[in-house]
Design an enzyme around this catalytic site. Structure first.
Site, PDB file in Angstrom:
ATOM      1  NE  ARG A  47     -10.996 -17.182 -67.503  1.00 12.06           N
ATOM      2  CZ  ARG A  47     -11.225 -16.033 -68.070  1.00 12.06           C
ATOM      3  NH1 ARG A  47     -10.695 -14.947 -67.558  1.00 12.06           N
ATOM      4  NH2 ARG A  47     -11.970 -15.949 -69.156  1.00 12.06           N
ATOM      5  CE  LYS A 153      -7.234 -18.652 -88.121  1.00 16.64           C
ATOM      6  NZ  LYS A 153      -8.203 -18.513 -89.087  1.00 16.64           N
ATOM      7  CG  HIS A 183      -6.737 -25.898 -89.482  1.00 17.98           C
ATOM      8  ND1 HIS A 183      -7.061 -24.649 -89.058  1.00 17.98           N
ATOM      9  CD2 HIS A 183      -7.777 -26.320 -90.237  1.00 17.98           C
ATOM     10  CE1 HIS A 183      -8.248 -24.320 -89.539  1.00 17.98           C
ATOM     11  NE2 HIS A 183      -8.707 -25.311 -90.250  1.00 17.98           N
ATOM     12  CE  LYS A 187      -8.785 -27.748 -94.350  1.00 22.46           C
ATOM     13  NZ  LYS A 187      -9.872 -28.587 -93.839  1.00 22.46           N
ATOM     14  CD  GLU A 221     -16.792 -21.101 -92.330  1.00 16.68           C
ATOM     15  OE1 GLU A 221     -16.828 -22.136 -91.648  1.00 16.68           O
ATOM     16  OE2 GLU A 221     -16.525 -19.984 -91.869  1.00 16.68           O
ATOM     17  CG  ASP A 240     -10.866 -15.824 -89.446  1.00 15.32           C
ATOM     18  OD1 ASP A 240     -10.049 -16.380 -88.691  1.00 15.32           O
ATOM     19  OD2 ASP A 240     -11.993 -16.296 -89.692  1.00 15.32           O
ATOM     20  CG  HIS A 245      -6.385 -20.764 -93.097  1.00 11.79           C
ATOM     21  ND1 HIS A 245      -5.546 -21.438 -92.242  1.00 11.79           N
ATOM     22  CD2 HIS A 245      -7.480 -20.444 -92.356  1.00 11.79           C
ATOM     23  CE1 HIS A 245      -6.116 -21.530 -91.050  1.00 11.79           C
ATOM     24  NE2 HIS A 245      -7.288 -20.933 -91.090  1.00 11.79           N
ATOM     25  CE  LYS A 336     -16.666 -16.746 -90.077  1.00 13.04           C
ATOM     26  NZ  LYS A 336     -16.690 -18.206 -90.034  1.00 13.04           N
TER      27      LYS A 336
HETATM   28  N1  LIG Z   1     -12.239 -22.385 -82.421  1.00 17.70           N
HETATM   29  C1  LIG Z   1     -11.658 -22.678 -83.566  1.00 17.70           C
HETATM   30  O1  LIG Z   1     -12.169 -23.448 -84.373  1.00 17.70           O
HETATM   31  C2  LIG Z   1     -10.317 -22.073 -83.907  1.00 17.70           C
HETATM   32  C3  LIG Z   1      -9.742 -22.342 -85.171  1.00 17.70           C
HETATM   33  C4  LIG Z   1      -8.483 -21.812 -85.470  1.00 17.70           C
HETATM   34  C5  LIG Z   1      -7.830 -21.049 -84.528  1.00 17.70           C
HETATM   35  N2  LIG Z   1      -8.402 -20.767 -83.319  1.00 17.70           N
HETATM   36  C6  LIG Z   1      -7.653 -19.978 -82.338  1.00 17.70           C
HETATM   37  O2  LIG Z   1      -7.525 -20.742 -81.138  1.00 17.70           O
HETATM   38  C7  LIG Z   1      -7.515 -19.871 -80.004  1.00 17.70           C
HETATM   39  C8  LIG Z   1      -8.640 -20.278 -79.047  1.00 17.70           C
HETATM   40  O3  LIG Z   1      -9.867 -20.149 -79.740  1.00 17.70           O
HETATM   41  P1  LIG Z   1     -11.248 -20.668 -79.111  1.00 17.70           P
HETATM   42  O4  LIG Z   1     -12.219 -20.620 -80.224  1.00 17.70           O
HETATM   43  O5  LIG Z   1     -11.056 -21.938 -78.390  1.00 17.70           O
HETATM   44  O6  LIG Z   1     -11.580 -19.507 -78.076  1.00 17.70           O
HETATM   45  P2  LIG Z   1     -12.625 -19.534 -76.870  1.00 17.70           P
HETATM   46  O7  LIG Z   1     -13.677 -20.562 -77.107  1.00 17.70           O
HETATM   47  O8  LIG Z   1     -13.031 -18.140 -76.625  1.00 17.70           O
HETATM   48  O9  LIG Z   1     -11.738 -20.060 -75.622  1.00 17.70           O
HETATM   49  C9  LIG Z   1     -10.729 -19.276 -75.071  1.00 17.70           C
HETATM   50  C10 LIG Z   1     -10.062 -20.024 -73.937  1.00 17.70           C
HETATM   51  O10 LIG Z   1      -9.152 -19.132 -73.302  1.00 17.70           O
HETATM   52  C11 LIG Z   1      -9.434 -19.136 -71.912  1.00 17.70           C
HETATM   53  N3  LIG Z   1      -9.102 -17.867 -71.285  1.00 17.70           N
HETATM   54  C12 LIG Z   1      -9.434 -16.643 -71.651  1.00 17.70           C
HETATM   55  N4  LIG Z   1      -8.953 -15.755 -70.759  1.00 17.70           N
HETATM   56  C13 LIG Z   1      -8.301 -16.492 -69.818  1.00 17.70           C
HETATM   57  C14 LIG Z   1      -7.579 -16.164 -68.622  1.00 17.70           C
HETATM   58  N5  LIG Z   1      -7.424 -14.915 -68.230  1.00 17.70           N
HETATM   59  N6  LIG Z   1      -7.040 -17.162 -67.884  1.00 17.70           N
HETATM   60  C15 LIG Z   1      -7.208 -18.443 -68.251  1.00 17.70           C
HETATM   61  N7  LIG Z   1      -7.880 -18.823 -69.384  1.00 17.70           N
HETATM   62  C16 LIG Z   1      -8.411 -17.825 -70.134  1.00 17.70           C
HETATM   63  C17 LIG Z   1     -10.906 -19.400 -71.805  1.00 17.70           C
HETATM   64  O11 LIG Z   1     -11.174 -19.843 -70.492  1.00 17.70           O
HETATM   65  P3  LIG Z   1     -12.612 -19.606 -69.803  1.00 17.70           P
HETATM   66  O12 LIG Z   1     -13.447 -20.756 -70.269  1.00 17.70           O
HETATM   67  O13 LIG Z   1     -12.315 -19.634 -68.361  1.00 17.70           O
HETATM   68  O14 LIG Z   1     -13.134 -18.281 -70.285  1.00 17.70           O
HETATM   69  C18 LIG Z   1     -11.050 -20.487 -72.858  1.00 17.70           C
HETATM   70  O15 LIG Z   1     -10.605 -21.731 -72.365  1.00 17.70           O
HETATM   71  C19 LIG Z   1      -7.655 -18.455 -80.555  1.00 17.70           C
HETATM   72  O16 LIG Z   1      -6.365 -17.949 -80.751  1.00 17.70           O
HETATM   73  C20 LIG Z   1      -8.324 -18.680 -81.913  1.00 17.70           C
HETATM   74  O17 LIG Z   1      -8.047 -17.632 -82.811  1.00 17.70           O
HETATM   75  C21 LIG Z   1      -9.643 -21.261 -82.987  1.00 17.70           C
END
Ligand SMILES: NC(=O)c1ccc[n+]([C@@H]2O[C@H](COP(=O)([O-])OP(=O)(O)OC[C@H]3O[C@@H](n4cnc5c(N)ncnc54)[C@H](OP(=O)(O)O)[C@@H]3O)[C@@H](O)[C@H]2O)c1
Length: 458
Positions: A47, A153, A183, A187, A221, A240, A245, A336
């Site tokens: 966006r 998730k 994930h 593993k 962690e 979480d 998991h 954590k």
């Molecule tokens: N991070 C991990 O290690 C991890 C592990 C397991 C699961 N998850 C899951 O994966 C998902 C993403 O996690 P994340 O850690 O990557 O989150 P994040 O860093 O907060 O990133 C969220 C993404 O969504 C986008 N977004 C939010 N609102 C939007 C909108 N209105 N239009 C377009 N894009 C929008 C953000 O874009 P902008 O940059 O423009 O804000 C960003 O690219 C979640 O469901 C989380 O629970 C994450």
């Protein structure tokens, strides 16, 4: 590489943490190993303006940091050249027309049908809106190749919202096109659980109530929430880690032997194990919060748990059928800001002053450790000592692969074995829902612990 792997990956949430730290490094390694078709294309929705060169630099740094300083620039260039940026706001249904047109144009331009993989790497609150918007522009209908949804998730926030999400998806997509990512299941050690259990007589014989006293599954962690206060305040350790998991790992540790290792057979037995779980006593569920958390999240009243512990029993002949023995005690715990990082399964056997213990480690390294009682060596000695038989995956010559590589490859191939079914996810929510409610209604019982504390949290 077969036509089966000719896919389009459409990413919602390209600029997020997951995309940078998990998804793209996995894509890089798959490309390096020649496992992605040359037609594989990535449509990255954003966006805001994104500088792909800057993204590439960051990705390179990340890959090098986790790969002995190595990164193949040609492969990386190739990967990034396959990324097509698409400006759209996924919270705006109208913007999905842009996506629909882009995909249509691609289908026309390409002689082979692309499998469309829609990756939901956005905050979970956006999942149902995206599904509705996809349906609004007809993206739920497959062209000549299937659509597959990869859902991160947590799947839902509680039983009701998970059920609603299942219903919404079920209305427009077949169950075999929905891949709920956990994930942990991808593993190596976790995949190995079924092999170790079912292909070794020494374990098959003793994997039951008669021989096992307790099984503790831990995922802790040393890092704190690292600024992710919005996410964590809405989630907590129980939702979480334990809801997804740890319960899925427990299902693999306890499930009956399936008739084969096909997706239906494995899912059926995992589900049966999950359905047999009962909370021991809701009062034994523990929660804790590290000191300083409330300040970090800017909420002086927060009761969100950064540590959670659940005690369960499994109602089945193998795990609680004998009246002469106590049922096997299962403990699941996650937290954590503790003194070290560890993800493990500790299986303690019965009937010895010094019990045998099998420890299966998933983090920081993956491996198996078996502690057995032996006679202490010496000429005149009848003392017992424990020896440790250990195996680390690092010892193998085989190249190691991250869980997300396996996830992507399985989705491309259309293999759902490592992905929980909707019934599994809902069953997990049914188990923890009373605990969430009990904690919500009883503000007492939250233990505060210092950062860097060791277990157990009292
Ligand atoms: N991070 C991990 O290690 C991890 C592990 C397991 C699961 N998850 C899951 O994966 C998902 C993403 O996690 P994340 O850690 O990557 O989150 P994040 O860093 O907060 O990133 C969220 C993404 O969504 C986008 N977004 C939010 N609102 C939007 C909108 N209105 N239009 C377009 N894009 C929008 C953000 O874009 P902008 O940059 O423009 O804000 C960003 O690219 C979640 O469901 C989380 O629970 C994450």
């Amino acid at each position: 590489v077969s036509d089966q792997r000719t896919s389009n990956l459409i990413i919602f949430g390209f600029t997020g943490d997951l995309s940078k730290r998990k998804l793209f490094p996995a894509l890089y390694h798959l490309m390096l190993d020649g496992l992605l078709d040359k037609h594989f294309e990535i449509i990255a929705t954003t966006r805001r303006d994104v500088d792909l060169e800057k993204f590439k630099k960051e990705l390179k740094g990340f890959i090098e940091d986790n790969n002995d300083n190595k990164c193949d620039d040609l492969v990386l260039d190739n990967l990034i050249s396959n990324v097509k940026l698409l400006r759209m706001d996924v919270s705006n249904p109208d913007d999905f027309n842009i996506l629909q047109k882009t995909l249509e144009t691609q289908d026309v331009a390409c002689s082979v049908g692309h499998t469309r993989l829609f990756y939901f790497a956005v905050p979970p609150i956006m999942f149902s809106g995206i599904i509705s918007s996809m349906v609004g522009v007809g993206l739920h209908k497959s062209s000549d190749a299937p659509n597959r949804l990869l859902i991160e998730k947590p799947f839902g926030h509680n039983l009701q919202s998970a059920q609603e999400l299942c219903d919404l998806m079920g209305m427009h997509f077949e169950e075999d096109s929905i891949y709920r990512i956990d994930h942990y299941l991808a593993k190596d050690t976790v995949q190995n659980l079924l092999h170790v259990r079912f292909f070794n007589m020494i374990f098959r014989q003793v994997w039951n109530q008669e021989s096992i006293e307790s099984i503790v599954i831990t995922a802790i962690e040393s890092i704190d929430i690292q600024g992710r206060s919005g996410f964590y305040e809405h989630t907590g350790a129980l939702r979480d880690m334990i809801q997804s998991h740890l319960l899925q790992v427990l299902a693999l540790v306890t499930m009956e032997q399936p008739k084969d290792f096909e997706v239906e057979s494995v899912r059926e037995k995992r589900l049966k194990a999950l359905k047999g779980l009962r909370l021991v006593d809701i009062g034994t569920a523990k929660r804790g919060q590290y000191q300083g958390y409330r300040f970090e999240v800017g909420n002086p009243e927060s009761v969100v748990e950064t540590y959670a512990e659940l005690n369960v029993r499994l109602m089945s002949d193998e795990w609680s059928g004998s009246m002469d023995l106590p049922p096997v005690a299962f403990k699941l715990r996650a937290g954590k800001a503790l003194d070290h990082k560890e993800a493990s399964i500790v299986i303690t056997f019965r009937d010895h002053s010094i019990p045998n213990i099998l420890i299966i480690t998933m983090q920081p390294e993956e491996g198996f450790h078996l502690k057995i009682a032996t006679r202490k060596p010496g000429l005149d000695n009848n003392q017992t000592e424990m020896i440790n038989l250990s195996y680390h995956y690092d010892q193998t010559e085989e190249e190691k692969h991250e869980a997300y590589e396996k996830i992507l490859l399985d989705v491309i191939k259309g293999d759902q074995t490592l992905f929980p079914s909707s019934e599994e996810v809902l069953t997990n929510w049914r188990l923890i829902e009373p605990v969430l409610k009990y904690w919500r209604d009883n503000s007492h019982g939250l233990a505060f612990y210092e950062k860097g504390s060791s277990l157990p949290i009292k």
